[in-house]
Design an enzyme around this catalytic site. Structure first.
Site, mmCIF file in Angstrom:
data_model
loop_
_atom_site.group_PDB
_atom_site.id
_atom_site.type_symbol
_atom_site.label_atom_id
_atom_site.label_comp_id
_atom_site.label_asym_id
_atom_site.label_seq_id
_atom_site.Cartn_x
_atom_site.Cartn_y
_atom_site.Cartn_z
ATOM 1 N N THR A 1 64.251 33.304 154.836
ATOM 2 C CA THR A 1 63.915 32.775 153.699
ATOM 3 C C THR A 1 64.351 33.482 152.456
ATOM 4 O OG1 THR A 1 61.936 32.037 155.072
ATOM 5 C CG2 THR A 1 61.724 31.653 152.766
ATOM 6 N N ARG B 1 69.909 38.288 163.024
ATOM 7 C CA ARG B 1 69.447 38.487 164.579
ATOM 8 C C ARG B 1 70.172 37.522 165.196
ATOM 9 N NH1 ARG B 1 63.155 39.499 164.774
ATOM 10 N NH2 ARG B 1 63.450 37.768 163.565
ATOM 11 N N ILE C 1 56.184 37.488 140.608
ATOM 12 C CA ILE C 1 55.501 37.924 139.427
ATOM 13 C C ILE C 1 55.853 39.418 139.314
ATOM 14 C CG2 ILE C 1 53.363 38.545 138.307
ATOM 15 C CD1 ILE C 1 51.781 36.484 140.308
ATOM 16 N N GLY D 1 57.576 28.524 154.782
ATOM 17 C CA GLY D 1 57.998 29.626 154.840
ATOM 18 C C GLY D 1 57.260 30.848 153.944
ATOM 19 N N ASP E 1 47.827 41.574 154.950
ATOM 20 C CA ASP E 1 48.696 41.361 153.926
ATOM 21 C C ASP E 1 48.495 41.759 152.546
ATOM 22 O OD1 ASP E 1 51.843 40.329 153.153
ATOM 23 O OD2 ASP E 1 50.452 39.159 152.256
ATOM 24 N N LYS F 1 49.529 44.883 149.738
ATOM 25 C CA LYS F 1 49.699 44.764 148.573
ATOM 26 C C LYS F 1 48.882 45.667 147.502
ATOM 27 C CE LYS F 1 51.856 40.336 149.679
ATOM 28 N NZ LYS F 1 51.676 38.987 149.809
ATOM 29 N N GLY G 1 57.924 32.283 148.855
ATOM 30 C CA GLY G 1 58.579 31.297 148.814
ATOM 31 C C GLY G 1 60.322 31.841 148.700
#
Ligand code: HSE
Length: 434
Positions: free
Chosen positions: A13, A45, A136, A187, A201, A205, A302
């Site tokens: 993606t 891959r 961002i 995605g 996740d 961050k 995205g």
């Protein structure tokens, strides 16, 4: 015009989005850098898979090592995700004197200290704007734009998938699993969606943002992490009735005692701008001691949104190829990073939303409020649902004042032990972001 050759490790993606945006904006990017940026090689891959980008002119390989070893490639962009082989390939590229860009937040959060040291040793850049909050430019804002400030705290919605799920649950009453599938199809979701749903996740961050804010080494293991999987449509509705939205928030704050780093579902007043950040959008509020609160908003995941951040790093590196000064990896001089005490969740003070399932009989409310009073907890608001049919169990919803977490843990234990309450108390922290 000089050419700078870029090699992509991964063509999914974000890799596909990077190729597309470089093609779409090549003229402007050359005007900004003085270089023609060319993706000369990419590894994947499965070379037979259909791609979102045109791969004409890009040499494709299943062997990422070929990219790391290519003497003509000056910038390696790691978009494979996961720990290995990504970490070894990045280390190898840095040792070979290549600049590296990565969107791999897990890798930076867990191994950034080692990777940044290797980059510094080899006098090259390891850039990671795409690792946090998608498109961002929050790393740039914190390392450069806010550099005059002492940072007091920051709070952010930093997982697009989680925010997308909470928004769809609220707006459409959609089932958790359906929305997660939609986020995967778009995605947005991690390879292991548990990382999104259980807050890992966002914790990766937040750990990076906290180090950028306070100038301390990365310390992922000290981030308190709670996901959104226990949030039900019922809690979303009750929170709305009280004038709040439930958001999955990452908070980092520095006080005299130390630094708190936490990720958990949070009630935020619907009047706050950040409470109205919906769908895959992310937002980060950073409170500087000179500028006050500042808000950064944009798509958190995205293809092209994340590519925007990857390419901003490519542009920065191109600008440094001529020997200009680099910005330190965490915005502070490496030797100035400090080991600040990191607070456990029990020592952190917040307000709380409590949902308590109770028997419909006299004295229940008195028993609950006595427990809260005994633990030094003051009540801000109470909502009691009518029991239907009469005599059945019902819910009591409470908003409390700020309280140290260890007192709340004790109070919840005491409430759960009452004869008139059923099951576990649902508790969600409340932030006023003042
Ligand atoms: N899975 C991540 C998210 C992707 O949903 O925010 C961007 O880091």
């Amino acid at each position: 015009m000089n050419v700078v050759k870029v090699g992509l490790l991964g063509l999914g993606t974000v890799g596909g989005g990077t190729v597309n945006v470089l093609a779409k904006n090549s003229e402007d990017i050359s005007r900004r850098t003085g270089y023609q940026v060319v993706v000369s090689k990419a590894s994947a891959r499965d070379l037979t898979r259909s791609r979102i980008c045109d791969t004409d002119g890009i040499q494709l390989t299943t062997n990422p090592q070929e990219i790391v070893n290519d003497p003509e490639i000056q910038i390696v962009v790691e978009l494979m995700g996961g720990e290995e082989p990504a970490k070894s390939l990045i280390l190898e590229a840095l040792k070979q004197g290549k600049h590296v860009i990565t969107a791999n937040k897990a890798l930076i959060a867990n191994h950034g200290n080692e990777l940044f040291a290797e980059a510094a040793k080899n006098n090259v850049v390891l850039a990671y704007e795409a690792a946090i909050a998608g498109g961002i430019p929050i790393v740039k804002a914190m390392r450069e734009g806010l550099t005059a400030n002492g940072i007091e705290w920051l709070a952010g919605i930093i997982n697009g998938t989680g925010n997308f799920i909470l928004t769809e649950m609220r707006d459409k009453g959609s089932a958790f699993a359906d929305v997660l599938q939609e986020a995967q199809d778009l995605g947005y979701a991690e390879a292991d969606p548990e990382y999104d749903v259980e807050g890992i996740d966002a914790a990766h961050k937040l750990c990076i943002l906290a180090s950028l804010a306070f100038g301390m080494p990365l310390n992922f293991k000290k981030v308190y992490t709670e996901g959104i999987s226990r949030i039900t449509p019922l809690d979303v509705t009750y929170a709305e009735e009280l004038g709040y939205r439930i958001k999955h928030l990452g908070v980092a704050r520095k006080s005299e005692a130390g630094v708190e780093m936490r990720v958990h579902p949070t009630l935020i007043s619907e009047k706050q701008l950040i409470a109205n950040v919906d769908g895959v959008m992310n937002a980060v509020v950073v409170k500087g001691n000179a500028v006050g609160p500042t808000l950064y908003y944009g798509p958190g995941a995205g293809a092209e949104a994340t590519a925007s951040a990857v390419i901003a790093d490519i542009v920065d590196i191109c600008r440094q190829l001529d020997g200009a000064n680099a910005v330190p990896a965490l915005g502070f001089m490496d030797e100035q990073l400090q080991d600040i005490p990191l607070l456990p969740i029990e020592d952190i003070t917040t307000a709380f939303y409590l949902r308590i399932s109770v028997e419909d009989k006299p004295g229940v409310m008195a028993a609950i409020t006595s427990v809260l009073a005994a633990n030094g907890i003051s009540i801000e608001a109470v909502l009691q649902k009518e029991a239907v049919p009469q005599g059945a169990s019902t819910d009591v919803i409470l908003l409390t004042d700020s309280v140290i977490e260890k007192s709340m843990i004790q109070a919840i234990k005491d409430i759960e032990a009452l004869d008139s309450t059923n099951g576990s108390v649902i508790r969600i922290r409340v932030e006023s972001l003042q």
